[in-house]
Design an enzyme around this catalytic site. Structure first.
Site, PDB file in Angstrom:
ATOM      1  N   THR A   1     -13.179  -7.391  -4.152  1.00 55.45           N
ATOM      2  CA  THR A   1     -13.440  -7.051  -2.754  1.00 55.45           C
ATOM      3  C   THR A   1     -12.111  -6.698  -2.115  1.00 55.45           C
ATOM      4  O   THR A   1     -11.080  -7.278  -2.472  1.00 55.45           O
ATOM      5  CB  THR A   1     -14.091  -8.227  -2.006  1.00 55.45           C
ATOM      6  OG1 THR A   1     -13.952  -8.034  -0.594  1.00 55.45           O
ATOM      7  CG2 THR A   1     -13.423  -9.548  -2.361  1.00 55.45           C
TER       8      THR A   1
ATOM      9  N   CYS B   1     -13.883  -0.569   0.995  1.00 58.61           N
ATOM     10  CA  CYS B   1     -14.810  -1.682   0.823  1.00 58.61           C
ATOM     11  C   CYS B   1     -15.549  -1.387  -0.465  1.00 58.61           C
ATOM     12  O   CYS B   1     -15.993  -0.249  -0.681  1.00 58.61           O
ATOM     13  CB  CYS B   1     -15.776  -1.798   1.996  1.00 58.61           C
ATOM     14  SG  CYS B   1     -17.093  -2.998   1.733  1.00 58.61           S
TER      15      CYS B   1
END
Length: 230
Positions: free
Chosen positions: A83, A196
């Site tokens: 992430t 992202c």
């Protein structure tokens, strides 16, 4: 072959892509029945998101740090935090282990430099777009970073958490992102970072008026290369 440690589950939708990309890369390099040596620790994302929204980054760092310790004990040679946003706590996690963390922003900066991109748009969670933990690593490499306006930041963040992280892919959101990337191009961006790991589920190169730098693909490919080449 080195063993890759993955801290995933943030969200699991994009962690699936890490597993797939790493194994596809190894197969393309070695052929036959070859696949990657991977150890995965998948956290409970709701717990992490509550830490994010309340600003309790120390608690989330401890959660990921304990996951990292488990991966190290299980035999991982190096780690990936799957992430972008949670690289905010990468220094805290690194302080709890003795194996390296492959930083997603550094891998992305390497790719931007390889493609000679000196000004780039950044799309991600509101934390990634507005705070310095990610952007500063690019700026320190001489890369200018532009982000959407306040309304755009809110839109991107909402699509990530309320759509992509729960597996919803909407054409209307894709079109909104396409227009937003166009505005970043008008501000001088030479490429756009999908900052992202879920955005790549929505936006592909054919959807973008700028060259796309998908951090999931870049990060996972780097891990596969390190596993094979050291």
């Amino acid at each position: 072959m080195k063993t890759i440690g993955l801290i995933g589950g943030m969200s699991w939708e994009s962690t699936v892509l890490y597993y797939k990309i790493i194994n596809e890369t190894v197969k393309a390099r070695l052929g036959g029945l070859h696949s990657a040596k991977i150890i995965l620790y998948s956290v409970e994302f709701d717990e992490i998101e509550q830490c994010q929204s309340s600003g309790d980054w120390g608690k989330s760092g401890n959660i990921l740090g304990r996951a990292a310790q488990g991966l190290e004990a299980a035999g991982a040679d190096f780690l990936l935090i799957c992430t972008n946003t949670m690289h905010k706590v990468a220094p805290q996690v690194a302080s709890m282990i003795h194996i390296p963390i492959v930083h997603i922003a550094d891998a992305t900066a390497d790719e931007l430099e390889r493609c000679r991109v000196r000004k780039v748009g950044l799309l991600g969670t509101k934390y990634t777009m507005t705070q310095d933990f990610y952007k500063q690593r690019l700026i320190d490499r001489g890369i200018d970073v532009v982000i959407p306006d306040e309304a755009g930041i809110d839109l991107v963040n909402s699509v990530i958490f309320h759509e992509l992280c729960v597996g919803e892919i909407k054409d209307a959101s894709r079109e909104q992102f396409r227009r937003m990337i166009g505005r970043l191009r008008d501000e001088g961006a030479e490429g756009v970072i999908l900052g992202c790991t879920e955005i790549g589920l929505l936006i592909h190169q054919e959807d973008s008026p700028l060259p796309v730098f998908d951090t999931t693909l870049i990060h996972a490919a780097r891990a596969a290369g390190m596993a094979l080449d050291g």
